[in-house]
Structures are given as structure tokens and as C-alpha cells.
Design an enzyme around this catalytic site. Structure first.
Site, PDB file in Angstrom:
ATOM      1  N   LYS A  35      20.001   6.709  -6.322  1.00  0.00           N
ATOM      2  CA  LYS A  35      18.973   5.754  -7.201  1.00  0.00           C
ATOM      3  C   LYS A  35      17.922   6.139  -7.081  1.00  0.00           C
ATOM      4  O   LYS A  35      17.106   6.211  -8.234  1.00  0.00           O
ATOM      5  CB  LYS A  35      19.246   4.418  -6.299  1.00  0.00           C
ATOM      6  N   ASN A  36      16.901   6.862  -6.039  1.00  0.00           N
ATOM      7  CA  ASN A  36      15.838   7.294  -6.022  1.00  0.00           C
ATOM      8  C   ASN A  36      15.421   8.382  -6.808  1.00  0.00           C
ATOM      9  O   ASN A  36      14.213   8.757  -6.933  1.00  0.00           O
ATOM     10  CB  ASN A  36      15.017   7.015  -4.576  1.00  0.00           C
ATOM     11  N   ARG A  84      10.389  -2.323 -10.072  1.00  0.00           N
ATOM     12  CA  ARG A  84       9.271  -1.708  -9.997  1.00  0.00           C
ATOM     13  C   ARG A  84       8.968  -0.244 -10.476  1.00  0.00           C
ATOM     14  O   ARG A  84       7.940   0.066 -10.967  1.00  0.00           O
ATOM     15  CB  ARG A  84       8.368  -1.702  -8.592  1.00  0.00           C
ATOM     16  N   ARG A 125       2.351  -3.046  -2.507  1.00  0.00           N
ATOM     17  CA  ARG A 125       2.841  -1.875  -3.434  1.00  0.00           C
ATOM     18  C   ARG A 125       1.789  -1.565  -4.373  1.00  0.00           C
ATOM     19  O   ARG A 125       2.257  -1.604  -5.719  1.00  0.00           O
ATOM     20  CB  ARG A 125       4.173  -1.866  -3.888  1.00  0.00           C
ATOM     21  N   PRO A 126       0.423  -1.277  -4.191  1.00  0.00           N
ATOM     22  CA  PRO A 126      -0.280  -0.981  -5.173  1.00  0.00           C
ATOM     23  C   PRO A 126      -0.071   0.198  -5.855  1.00  0.00           C
ATOM     24  O   PRO A 126       0.624   1.040  -5.268  1.00  0.00           O
ATOM     25  CB  PRO A 126      -1.819  -0.738  -4.669  1.00  0.00           C
ATOM     26  N   ILE A 127      -0.631   0.892  -7.157  1.00  0.00           N
ATOM     27  CA  ILE A 127      -0.434   1.934  -7.878  1.00  0.00           C
ATOM     28  C   ILE A 127      -1.724   2.814  -7.953  1.00  0.00           C
ATOM     29  O   ILE A 127      -1.522   3.544  -9.023  1.00  0.00           O
ATOM     30  CB  ILE A 127       0.288   1.760  -9.182  1.00  0.00           C
ATOM     31  N   ASP A 128      -2.722   2.437  -7.275  1.00  0.00           N
ATOM     32  CA  ASP A 128      -4.083   3.040  -7.350  1.00  0.00           C
ATOM     33  C   ASP A 128      -3.782   4.594  -7.354  1.00  0.00           C
ATOM     34  O   ASP A 128      -4.857   5.422  -8.215  1.00  0.00           O
ATOM     35  CB  ASP A 128      -4.645   2.575  -6.371  1.00  0.00           C
ATOM     36  N   GLN A 129      -3.221   5.205  -6.701  1.00  0.00           N
ATOM     37  CA  GLN A 129      -2.881   6.725  -6.369  1.00  0.00           C
ATOM     38  C   GLN A 129      -2.385   7.240  -7.969  1.00  0.00           C
ATOM     39  O   GLN A 129      -2.656   8.441  -8.251  1.00  0.00           O
ATOM     40  CB  GLN A 129      -2.007   7.089  -5.323  1.00  0.00           C
ATOM     41  N   VAL A 148       5.082   2.635   6.679  1.00  0.00           N
ATOM     42  CA  VAL A 148       4.989   2.844   5.308  1.00  0.00           C
ATOM     43  C   VAL A 148       4.668   1.775   4.350  1.00  0.00           C
ATOM     44  O   VAL A 148       3.624   1.594   3.522  1.00  0.00           O
ATOM     45  CB  VAL A 148       6.333   3.587   4.802  1.00  0.00           C
ATOM     46  N   ARG A 178      21.161  -3.668  -6.735  1.00  0.00           N
ATOM     47  CA  ARG A 178      20.200  -2.596  -7.096  1.00  0.00           C
ATOM     48  C   ARG A 178      20.239  -1.324  -6.519  1.00  0.00           C
ATOM     49  O   ARG A 178      19.955  -0.107  -6.933  1.00  0.00           O
ATOM     50  CB  ARG A 178      18.678  -3.243  -6.391  1.00  0.00           C
TER      51      ARG A 178
HETATM   52  C1  LIG Z   1      12.299   4.238  -6.631  1.00  0.00           C
HETATM   53  C2  LIG Z   1      11.835   4.904  -5.404  1.00  0.00           C
HETATM   54  O1  LIG Z   1      11.892   5.930  -5.374  1.00  0.00           O
HETATM   55  N1  LIG Z   1      11.644   3.938  -4.343  1.00  0.00           N
HETATM   56  C3  LIG Z   1      11.281   4.583  -3.297  1.00  0.00           C
HETATM   57  C4  LIG Z   1       9.657   5.049  -3.118  1.00  0.00           C
HETATM   58  O2  LIG Z   1       9.194   3.670  -3.622  1.00  0.00           O
HETATM   59  P1  LIG Z   1       7.499   3.946  -3.987  1.00  0.00           P
HETATM   60  O3  LIG Z   1       7.246   5.321  -4.750  1.00  0.00           O
HETATM   61  O4  LIG Z   1       6.943   2.503  -4.415  1.00  0.00           O
HETATM   62  O5  LIG Z   1       6.752   4.488  -2.585  1.00  0.00           O
HETATM   63  P2  LIG Z   1       5.270   5.084  -2.378  1.00  0.00           P
HETATM   64  O6  LIG Z   1       5.781   6.129  -1.404  1.00  0.00           O
HETATM   65  O7  LIG Z   1       4.486   5.016  -3.398  1.00  0.00           O
HETATM   66  O8  LIG Z   1       4.839   4.068  -1.301  1.00  0.00           O
HETATM   67  C5  LIG Z   1       4.377   4.237   0.075  1.00  0.00           C
HETATM   68  C6  LIG Z   1       3.387   3.256   0.477  1.00  0.00           C
HETATM   69  O9  LIG Z   1       2.063   3.881  -0.288  1.00  0.00           O
HETATM   70  C7  LIG Z   1       1.413   2.622  -0.785  1.00  0.00           C
HETATM   71  N2  LIG Z   1       0.856   3.046  -1.936  1.00  0.00           N
HETATM   72  C8  LIG Z   1       1.546   3.824  -2.829  1.00  0.00           C
HETATM   73  C9  LIG Z   1       1.199   4.189  -4.390  1.00  0.00           C
HETATM   74  C10 LIG Z   1      -0.139   4.212  -4.456  1.00  0.00           C
HETATM   75  O10 LIG Z   1      -0.798   4.270  -5.530  1.00  0.00           O
HETATM   76  N3  LIG Z   1      -1.106   3.259  -3.608  1.00  0.00           N
HETATM   77  C11 LIG Z   1      -0.465   3.037  -2.292  1.00  0.00           C
HETATM   78  O11 LIG Z   1      -1.211   2.272  -1.527  1.00  0.00           O
HETATM   79  C12 LIG Z   1       2.469   1.632  -0.771  1.00  0.00           C
HETATM   80  O12 LIG Z   1       2.020   0.379  -1.081  1.00  0.00           O
HETATM   81  C13 LIG Z   1       3.341   1.857   0.201  1.00  0.00           C
HETATM   82  O13 LIG Z   1       2.819   1.180   1.612  1.00  0.00           O
HETATM   83  O14 LIG Z   1       9.439   5.481  -2.141  1.00  0.00           O
HETATM   84  C14 LIG Z   1       9.216   4.693  -0.963  1.00  0.00           C
HETATM   85  C15 LIG Z   1       8.512   5.270   0.143  1.00  0.00           C
HETATM   86  O15 LIG Z   1       9.662   6.163   0.734  1.00  0.00           O
HETATM   87  C16 LIG Z   1      10.843   4.038  -0.855  1.00  0.00           C
HETATM   88  O16 LIG Z   1      10.740   3.021   0.316  1.00  0.00           O
HETATM   89  C17 LIG Z   1      11.177   3.454  -1.909  1.00  0.00           C
HETATM   90  O17 LIG Z   1      12.824   3.435  -2.021  1.00  0.00           O
HETATM   91  C1  LIG Z   2      12.565  -0.124  -1.463  1.00  0.00           C
HETATM   92  C2  LIG Z   2      13.609   0.627  -2.369  1.00  0.00           C
HETATM   93  O1  LIG Z   2      13.697   0.900  -3.535  1.00  0.00           O
HETATM   94  P1  LIG Z   2      12.330   0.245  -4.829  1.00  0.00           P
HETATM   95  O2  LIG Z   2      11.187   1.347  -4.484  1.00  0.00           O
HETATM   96  O3  LIG Z   2      13.088   0.569  -5.841  1.00  0.00           O
HETATM   97  O4  LIG Z   2      11.947  -1.238  -4.405  1.00  0.00           O
HETATM   98  C3  LIG Z   2      14.624   1.267  -1.374  1.00  0.00           C
HETATM   99  O5  LIG Z   2      15.688   1.996  -2.242  1.00  0.00           O
HETATM  100  O6  LIG Z   2      14.719   0.765  -0.426  1.00  0.00           O
END
Ligand SMILES: CC(=O)N[C@H]1[C@@H](OP(=O)(O)OP(=O)(O)OC[C@H]2O[C@@H](n3ccc(=O)[nH]c3=O)[C@H](O)[C@@H]2O)O[C@H](CO)[C@@H](O)[C@@H]1O
Ligand SMILES: C=C(OP(=O)(O)O)C(=O)O
Length: 437
Positions: free
Chosen positions: A22-23, A93, A122-126, A329, A399
Site C-alpha cells: 500500500k505505502n 491523507r 501529522r502536519p505537512i510543514d516539511q 514516530v 484501507r
Molecule cells: C502512505 C504512507 O506511506 N504512510 C506511511 C508514512 O506516513 P507519512 O508519510 O504521513 O509519515 P511521515 O514519515 O511523514 O511522518 C512521521 C512523523 O513526522 C511528522 N511530520 C511529517 C511530515 C511533516 O511535514 N511534518 C511532521 O512533523 C508526522 O506528524 C509524524 O509524527 O510513513 C509513516 C511512518 O513510517 C507510516 O506510519 C505510514 O504508514
Molecule cells: C498509518 C498508516 O497509513 P497512512 O499513512 O496511509 O494513514 C499505515 O499504513 O499504518
């Protein structure tokens, strides 16, 4: 309402086949938008609700998408629209991953703000910091993020991520493929899914080097083409079945599992006394009579994956001794703990850690899934609980897992999925356009 009903006590044995990840597939489908010429053919695609959602997002953006026989075909050569609305981003997301592709391809993107979810804010600031460094103006307002590249095209930049975010690495990597000049992305995520995405981008004509290491270098090109790609096996689904084998003292061949993708998980499970045998077709897992307690800390790859945290909690509840899991995480990924307690688990939360005194005298109960991995973990616990476990909120399970209960039943579990009233079945066929017509 749909429920999965498990009657505990059966030892699992046999072979289970792992689906495509999936990921990995979600970013790869988002990346198909980068091709202004030719079709992309993505194979080994799991029939998950998340895949249907990302396909819908692409159709909304004016791409032609077909999904049949585990193959997604995308023709994104028409002019694309720039907006991904909230109705899709809310469902998943990962829809935010179209932002990098749209910005690279159109010089503009407008994507609904994802908002928080069960496992953290789960912010997307990065992601946004990366786009800005590449020359985009980013505005957040009225529930949308709007980004526009100066002069209509992004430029290469040197970007250092504060945290190795998987999504930010993917989004920036996609955006940089069509930028003018070279992007150097540091402190990036090293997950196998990042490598899969880079391999796909390179097949499309991109110049991405270093995926799987801490620094990725992307030389921008002028145009990308559709490409053919097989998605890597799902290491989290594989890991979930490894736990299913271990928790029941079973003997299961997890077909298609890649040992190098699950090193930290296998090492921890070996510490617990689980035996792994690498075979030509996959990994055979033998559960011991007694499991040993261990401590676990989730970390970015190659550390222990947060997506296996709740399933390992299920396993540790069944182990002998005191175990501690620390989640580093996501700040709120212990929602399942309360549900485990309903099953008589001896487990408590202390800050970012969970402490378990095992083995718990697990009892069947009605429990609700709080996210997709929690859904799997509660079902795994049901395999060894005394009596009947009923798991609800299965939309989370769908999902991330294809035919989860059928796969467990084929291994010998006493499990069924019931619907308490008529459910509307989404007919994906209705969306299918014949791409070869
Ligand atoms: C679709 C997908 O691939 N989902 C995976 C992806 O989610 P996702 O890509 O959302 O996870 P991230 O690695 O970005 O997030 C990890 C941590 O960084 C924080 N963060 C992230 C981005 C940002 O701009 N700012 C910030 O603070 C998040 O809130 C979280 O606490 O990686 C996660 C961590 O391995 C997995 O659990 C999810 O299954
Ligand atoms: C947290 C997960 O996925 P997503 O980032 O798509 O919510 C996951 O696959 O466990």
C-alpha cells in the site's frame, strides 16, 4: 455494521501470499501524473480502499485511470486540473502526495489541508518547506494549501528535512524531477517504499540517485513518460502474518516476504524466540511454545516500523515477562491500548511508552478498530483469546489489508466476517475505462 468474529485457539499453518505494498503504490500512482506523454502500467496493485481513493483523485484531476486484475493503468497526458478537494483528502491523507506531481507538472497545485487523524496531528510543514525552497509560494487558507512556482517552473534546491518524513521525501522527490536544475535532499526517509518510488521515477525518465540512503540527489529533466512498474511486496502485511504465525505457535510460509525489508522486525521476533527460515518463495515462520518479553522503540527505517507497533503489542501481551514499547514516530498511536484492555490485557500507558506484563489472560470481547494496524492487531489478539472476539470499524482494516479474514481462515483460523445489515458494495468495475479502446 460489519464485524469480524474470531474464535481463539487455533494454531495457524500453511502458506499466505503477500500483496503489493500500500505505502509504495500510493506514491507511485501519484507519480504517474508527472508523465505528459504515454501510459503508466502499475502491476501487483492491492485491491484496497486507499487505492480506489487515489484512483478517484487522479480521475478528478483529469487523468484516465483503469484498475483491473491488480493492474492500474494511468494516462495523464491530457491537461490536468490543479485541485484535490477535501472529500478525497479526508478519506486518505496520502492524497496530499499529488501535490508534488501537480506542482511540477502544472506549476500550481491546490490541495485540501489533510487535518489530524487518530494516530497524531501529522502536519505537512516539511513538504511545504521543500516546495518553498524550490521557488514555490505557498499559502494556507480556507482549508486549502495553494502552491505556485515562480515563473511556472520549480527550480532545484538544497533541502534538509528536520525529520526523515516518508511523505515529505516522496512529495519533494516527485516535485524535483521536473524542476530546473539539481535538488539535493538531506536527512531523507530510507524506507523500501522510497526506493520503489525512485525506481519508478527513473523508469519514467527522471534522474534520481541515492534513494535508500540519507541523501537523495535529483537532476531535473524537461519531460517524463509513462512507464511499466511492479510494486514491491507489502512488508507490513508480511509482518502482520509473521505475528499471526508466532502468536498461535504456528508454522506459516509468508510467500513474497523480503527479509531485507523486515530486518528490525525479524531481529525483535527472533529475540522473542520465533524461528525464521528463508526459503526461495519467502520466509517461513515458526512460533515457539513460549514467547519471551522484549522492549521495542519505533523509529524511521531501518529502525522498528511504527506500522508494526500495534501488531507487536498483540504478540507481547502473549509473551512471558514485562515488555515496553516506546512510540517515537507518532505522538498518539496508542488508541488500541484501551481496546486491548477490554480483552483483559495487562497493559498501561506511561507517556510515550506502553508497559505490558505478560502473558495476559486474554479474553474475547467486542472491540473497535481505531486505525488500520489496530484493526489487524485486535484480530491477531482474538486468535489467542479465550472465547469470541468481535472487531468492528472494519473500514480501517480495508484501507490496508486485502481479504484479511479469508487469508487467516485459509491458514486455519476460526474467523468470519459478517454484515449485520445489507452493505452497499462499491463496484470498481463501474469506474473502469477501457484504456486500450
Ligand atoms: C502512505 C504512507 O506511506 N504512510 C506511511 C508514512 O506516513 P507519512 O508519510 O504521513 O509519515 P511521515 O514519515 O511523514 O511522518 C512521521 C512523523 O513526522 C511528522 N511530520 C511529517 C511530515 C511533516 O511535514 N511534518 C511532521 O512533523 C508526522 O506528524 C509524524 O509524527 O510513513 C509513516 C511512518 O513510517 C507510516 O506510519 C505510514 O504508514
Ligand atoms: C498509518 C498508516 O497509513 P497512512 O499513512 O496511509 O494513514 C499505515 O499504513 O499504518
Amino acid at each position: 455494521m460489519e464485524k469480524i468474529i474470531v474464535r481463539g485457539g487455533n494454531r495457524l499453518s500453511g502458506t499466505v501470499k503477500v500483496e503489493g505494498a500500500k505505502n509504495a503504490v500510493l506514491p507511485v500512482i501519484a507519480a504517474t501524473l508527472l508523465a505528459s506523454d504515454g501510459k503508466s502500467v502499475i502491476r501487483d496493485v492491492p485491491t484496497l480502499s486507499d487505492v480506489y481513493t487515489i484512483n478517484e483523485v487522479l480521475r478528478y484531476l483529469n487523468a484516465e485511470v483503469a484498475f483491473k486484475d491488480n493492474t492500474v493503468t494511468v494516462n495523464a497526458s491530457r491537461e490536468l486540473s490543479v485541485e484535490a478537494p477535501f472529500e478525497y483528502v479526508r478519506k486518505m491523507r496520502a492524497s496530499v502526495l499529488v501535490m508534488g506531481s501537480l506542482l511540477a507538472r502544472n506549476g500550481r497545485a491546490r490541495v485540501a489541508l489533510p487535518g489530524g487523524c487518530a494516530i497524531g496531528s501529522r502536519p505537512i510543514d516539511q513538504h511545504l518547506k521543500g516546495f518553498e525552497a524550490m521557488g514555490a509560494t505557498v499559502k494556507v487558507g480556507n482549508g486549502f494549501i495553494e502552491a505556485e512556482a515562480a515563473g511556472g517552473r520549480l527550480h532545484g534546491a538544497k533541502i534538509y528535512l528536520d525529520f526523515p518524513s516518508v511523505g515529505a521525501t516522496e512529495n519533494i522527490m516527485m516535485a524535483a524531477t521536473l524542476a530546473k536544475g539539481t535538488t539535493i535532499l538531506e536527512n531523507v526517509a530510507k524506507e523500501p517504499e522510497i526506493v520503489d518510488l525512485a525506481n519508478f521515477l527513473n523508469k519514467m525518465g527522471a534522474k534520481v540517485r541515492g534513494a535508500g540512503t540519507g541523501t537523495i540527489r535529483i537532476e531535473g529533466v524537461d519531460v517524463l513518460f509513462g512507464a511499466d512498474h511492479n510494486i514491491i511486496p507489502d512488508r507490513i502485511e508480511a509482518g502482520t502474518f509473521m505475528v499471526a504465525a508466532a502468536i498461535t505457535g504456528g508454522d506459516v510460509l509468508v510467500q513474497g516476504a523480503v527479509p531485507e525489508h523486515s530486518t528490525s522486525l525479524i531481529a525483535k521476533m527472533e529475540e522473542m524466540g520465533v524461528i525464521f527460515i528463508e526459503e526461495a518463495e519467502g520466509i517461513r515462520v515458526l512460533g515457539p511454545d513460549k514467547l519471551k518479553a522484549v522492549d521495542i522503540k519505533t523509529m524511521p527505517h531501518p529502525g522498528f516500523p511504527t506500522d508494526m507497533q500495534s501488531q507487536m503489542m498483540a504478540l507481547l501481551l502473549h509473551a512471558n515477562g514485562t515488555s515496553v514499547i516506546t512510540e517515537t514516530v507518532f505522538e498518539n498511536r496508542f488508541m488500541h491500548v484501551e481496546e486491548f484492555r477490554r480483552m483483559n490485557a495487562d497493559v498501561k500507558i506511561e507517556g510515550r511508552s506502553v508497559i505490558m506484563n505478560g502473558p495476559s489472560n486474554l479474553q474475547g470481547a467486542e472491540v473497535a478498530a481505531t486505525d488500520l494496524r489496530a484493526a489487524a492487531a485486535l484480530i491477531l489478539t482474538g486468535l489467542v483469546a479465550d472465547g469470541v472476539t468481535r472487531v468492528t470499524e472494519l473500514k480501517h482494516l480495508d484501507r490496508g489489508y486485502v481479504n484479511f479474514h479469508q487469508k487467516l481462515a485459509a491458514l486455519g483460523a476460526d474467523i468470519e466476517r459478517i454484515s449485520e445489515k445489507e452493505e452497499t458494495v462499491v463496484d470498481e468495475e463501474a469506474y473502469i475505462t477501457d484504456m486500450n479502446a
